[in-house]
Design an enzyme around this catalytic site. Sequence first.
Site, PDB file in Angstrom:
ATOM      1  N   THR A 152      18.276  13.889   3.131  1.00  0.00           N
ATOM      2  CA  THR A 152      19.494  13.179   4.175  1.00  0.00           C
ATOM      3  C   THR A 152      19.361  14.282   5.891  1.00  0.00           C
ATOM      4  O   THR A 152      19.045  15.478   5.111  1.00  0.00           O
ATOM      5  CB  THR A 152      20.150  13.008   4.434  1.00  0.00           C
ATOM      6  OG1 THR A 152      21.106  14.301   3.429  1.00  0.00           O
ATOM      7  CG2 THR A 152      20.593  12.183   3.184  1.00  0.00           C
ATOM      8  N   HIS A 153      18.927  13.854   7.166  1.00  0.00           N
ATOM      9  CA  HIS A 153      19.081  15.222   8.466  1.00  0.00           C
ATOM     10  C   HIS A 153      17.396  15.604   7.699  1.00  0.00           C
ATOM     11  O   HIS A 153      17.888  17.271   8.133  1.00  0.00           O
ATOM     12  CB  HIS A 153      20.314  16.041   8.343  1.00  0.00           C
ATOM     13  CG  HIS A 153      21.317  15.148   7.804  1.00  0.00           C
ATOM     14  ND1 HIS A 153      22.119  14.686   8.738  1.00  0.00           N
ATOM     15  CD2 HIS A 153      22.373  15.053   6.965  1.00  0.00           C
ATOM     16  CE1 HIS A 153      23.424  14.056   9.244  1.00  0.00           C
ATOM     17  NE2 HIS A 153      23.450  14.207   6.941  1.00  0.00           N
ATOM     18  N   SER A 274     -11.254  19.526  13.612  1.00  0.00           N
ATOM     19  CA  SER A 274     -10.363  20.011  15.063  1.00  0.00           C
ATOM     20  C   SER A 274     -12.184  20.606  15.794  1.00  0.00           C
ATOM     21  O   SER A 274     -12.795  20.977  14.304  1.00  0.00           O
ATOM     22  CB  SER A 274      -9.845  21.185  14.971  1.00  0.00           C
ATOM     23  OG  SER A 274     -10.319  21.832  16.089  1.00  0.00           O
ATOM     24  N   LYS A 280      -9.392  22.530   9.646  1.00  0.00           N
ATOM     25  CA  LYS A 280      -7.953  20.932   9.946  1.00  0.00           C
ATOM     26  C   LYS A 280      -8.564  20.109   9.371  1.00  0.00           C
ATOM     27  O   LYS A 280     -10.053  19.047   9.482  1.00  0.00           O
ATOM     28  CB  LYS A 280      -8.444  21.223  11.694  1.00  0.00           C
ATOM     29  CG  LYS A 280      -7.342  22.567  12.855  1.00  0.00           C
ATOM     30  CD  LYS A 280      -6.010  22.342  11.906  1.00  0.00           C
ATOM     31  CE  LYS A 280      -4.750  21.123  12.508  1.00  0.00           C
ATOM     32  NZ  LYS A 280      -5.062  21.957  14.233  1.00  0.00           N
ATOM     33  N   GLU A 287      -0.318   9.929  13.775  1.00  0.00           N
ATOM     34  CA  GLU A 287      -0.106  10.509  15.070  1.00  0.00           C
ATOM     35  C   GLU A 287      -0.103   8.968  16.312  1.00  0.00           C
ATOM     36  O   GLU A 287       0.603   8.862  16.958  1.00  0.00           O
ATOM     37  CB  GLU A 287      -0.831  11.025  15.628  1.00  0.00           C
ATOM     38  CG  GLU A 287      -0.132  12.529  14.544  1.00  0.00           C
ATOM     39  CD  GLU A 287      -1.160  13.309  14.961  1.00  0.00           C
ATOM     40  OE1 GLU A 287      -0.650  14.600  15.596  1.00  0.00           O
ATOM     41  OE2 GLU A 287      -2.127  13.665  14.507  1.00  0.00           O
ATOM     42  N   TYR A 314       7.703 -24.138  36.154  1.00  0.00           N
ATOM     43  CA  TYR A 314       6.390 -22.944  35.590  1.00  0.00           C
ATOM     44  C   TYR A 314       6.599 -21.780  36.559  1.00  0.00           C
ATOM     45  O   TYR A 314       7.208 -22.316  37.886  1.00  0.00           O
ATOM     46  CB  TYR A 314       5.161 -23.512  35.765  1.00  0.00           C
ATOM     47  CG  TYR A 314       4.288 -22.162  35.869  1.00  0.00           C
ATOM     48  CD1 TYR A 314       4.148 -21.843  34.328  1.00  0.00           C
ATOM     49  CD2 TYR A 314       3.579 -22.134  36.697  1.00  0.00           C
ATOM     50  CE1 TYR A 314       2.353 -20.950  34.264  1.00  0.00           C
ATOM     51  CE2 TYR A 314       2.290 -21.565  37.079  1.00  0.00           C
ATOM     52  CZ  TYR A 314       2.124 -20.120  35.346  1.00  0.00           C
ATOM     53  OH  TYR A 314       0.991 -19.805  35.422  1.00  0.00           O
ATOM     54  N   GLN A 319       2.179 -15.379  33.746  1.00  0.00           N
ATOM     55  CA  GLN A 319       0.903 -15.547  33.632  1.00  0.00           C
ATOM     56  C   GLN A 319       0.933 -14.150  32.306  1.00  0.00           C
ATOM     57  O   GLN A 319       0.023 -14.213  31.787  1.00  0.00           O
ATOM     58  CB  GLN A 319       0.154 -15.518  34.713  1.00  0.00           C
ATOM     59  CG  GLN A 319      -1.887 -15.163  33.980  1.00  0.00           C
ATOM     60  CD  GLN A 319      -2.116 -15.418  35.841  1.00  0.00           C
ATOM     61  OE1 GLN A 319      -2.702 -16.787  35.935  1.00  0.00           O
ATOM     62  NE2 GLN A 319      -2.662 -14.617  36.284  1.00  0.00           N
TER      63      GLN A 319
HETATM   64  N1  ARG Z   1      -2.992 -19.227  34.444  1.00  0.00           N
HETATM   65  C1  ARG Z   1      -1.833 -19.509  34.039  1.00  0.00           C
HETATM   66  C2  ARG Z   1      -0.728 -18.650  33.257  1.00  0.00           C
HETATM   67  O1  ARG Z   1      -1.492 -17.969  32.376  1.00  0.00           O
HETATM   68  C3  ARG Z   1      -2.148 -20.531  33.706  1.00  0.00           C
HETATM   69  C4  ARG Z   1      -0.810 -22.241  33.804  1.00  0.00           C
HETATM   70  C5  ARG Z   1      -1.481 -21.901  35.788  1.00  0.00           C
HETATM   71  N2  ARG Z   1      -0.007 -22.665  36.207  1.00  0.00           N
HETATM   72  C6  ARG Z   1      -0.210 -23.271  37.965  1.00  0.00           C
HETATM   73  N3  ARG Z   1       0.783 -23.752  38.546  1.00  0.00           N
HETATM   74  N4  ARG Z   1      -0.817 -21.906  38.131  1.00  0.00           N
HETATM   75  O2  ARG Z   1       0.446 -19.062  33.826  1.00  0.00           O
END
Ligand code: ARG
Length: 462
Positions: A152-153, A274, A280, A287, A314, A319
């Site tokens: 611990t620690h 290395s 090494k 890492e 949308y 995107q």
């Molecule tokens: N390339 C767009 C995306 O990945 C696809 C949908 C595009 N739709 C639009 N109305 N521009 O989100």
Amino acid sequence: MRTLWGAGFEEDTNQLVARFSQSVHSDLTFWQEDVIGSVAHARMLGDTGIISREESNLLIKGLEQIHEEGPDRLPKDVEDIHTAVEVRLREIVGDVAGKLNTARSRNDQIATDTRLFLHNELLRHLDLLKKLQRTLISLADKHKDDLMPGYTHTQRAQPVTLGFHLLAHFWALQRHGYRAERLTLLANFSPLGANVLAGTSFPINRDQTSDELGFTAPIPNALDATSDRSYILDALHLCAQTMIDLSRLSQELVLWSSREYGFVTLSESVTTGSSVLPQKRNPDMAELIRGRAGKAIGNYVALATALKGLPLGYNRDTQDDKPPLFESLKLTRDAIRLSHLMLETANWHTDRMREAVRGDFSTATDLADALAARGVPFREAFEQVAKFVRHCEESGISLEDATMADLHHCIPEANEADLVLLQPEESVRRRNSFGAPGPEAMRIQLERATAVVEAEGFAELA
Ligand code: ARG
């Protein structure tokens, strides 16, 4: 750059606009999902009589040809994957290709593609987690009696065994598997047919496309279907959490493979040298996993930030949800496989671990426990033992080397049996509470872990 929307425009798209918005290269990652989704849609359009049977068959045949040809034949001078598939389809089947987008838009299509892609990726992810878990169990079984310091620690606290320590990582992976498996259920609903945002007047059959694509059911609200990105955020969170835990395992391997600890030598196949220091063997993979956990966390934060405050419907902002998703999934999968490789090929120096337990005073609590078990209030027992530890330190002896005389010097009621308790083997041997490293408790835990890993999926957490 070819687009699906240029028809109503008089001016050409600015070059920078094209470069800034084009996504086809990243989209190619899920070209198959895009084609498969289109096949289901084309079939449904034919079955419902929205287009003729012949037209539907032509579209499906063309799409199947695209599937066979693979991504190399898809045009790349286009805006996105949907455009690429439609352009190629037109080359194969002619103008009927224009019917494919009846009662569908890129908005429901992109969400469908991403959900399908994520589902398949998560299944691969789950497989790899199981493999790593199996390796941890077999290592834990092999090293269930090999003593090492418990920390611990980062200070030695109580003796444990290497097997016990490795099983702690096993249970962390079980939780990641649980989360990933839940996400496969949560995300497996179909947006297809939601269209732009509000459905369609065509008599589409969303159940049919949902079933054909392996979804559980269509998403009940078309606006939600095109707006939701929480499954991507969940996936990024899942990756970040898994990477955080793998970075902790990696950090232990970095420490333990140093000369200061000397608990393990990582195989040359997973270390680097290395260019200056020939002796090494650097734990670079550990890492990199440790470092790239930062990338996985960053990807989660980036999308969470992009989604915050977005109105429904949308928005092009989303995107950019895909490149981090691809990156985090691949990164996490590679990290799971590398952790597996490092553990599987490691050379464990159990003698060094045993040696590290020697003289570290980590059995002091066992003595206090024994006194408490005989009725001495624990606080008083603790004080007596603290006095005894100081006495040993001042006399330059370890607890293991203390004699009855040393013991009596500080604790008059101590007996011969207490001396035995100061041996680390005895300390571990006696700690058999549920979840402890003692042999009886470890037998139960190993049995439990084996049952859990053999069970289908990740439903069991204990
Ligand atoms: N390339 C767009 C995306 O990945 C696809 C949908 C595009 N739709 C639009 N109305 N521009 O989100």
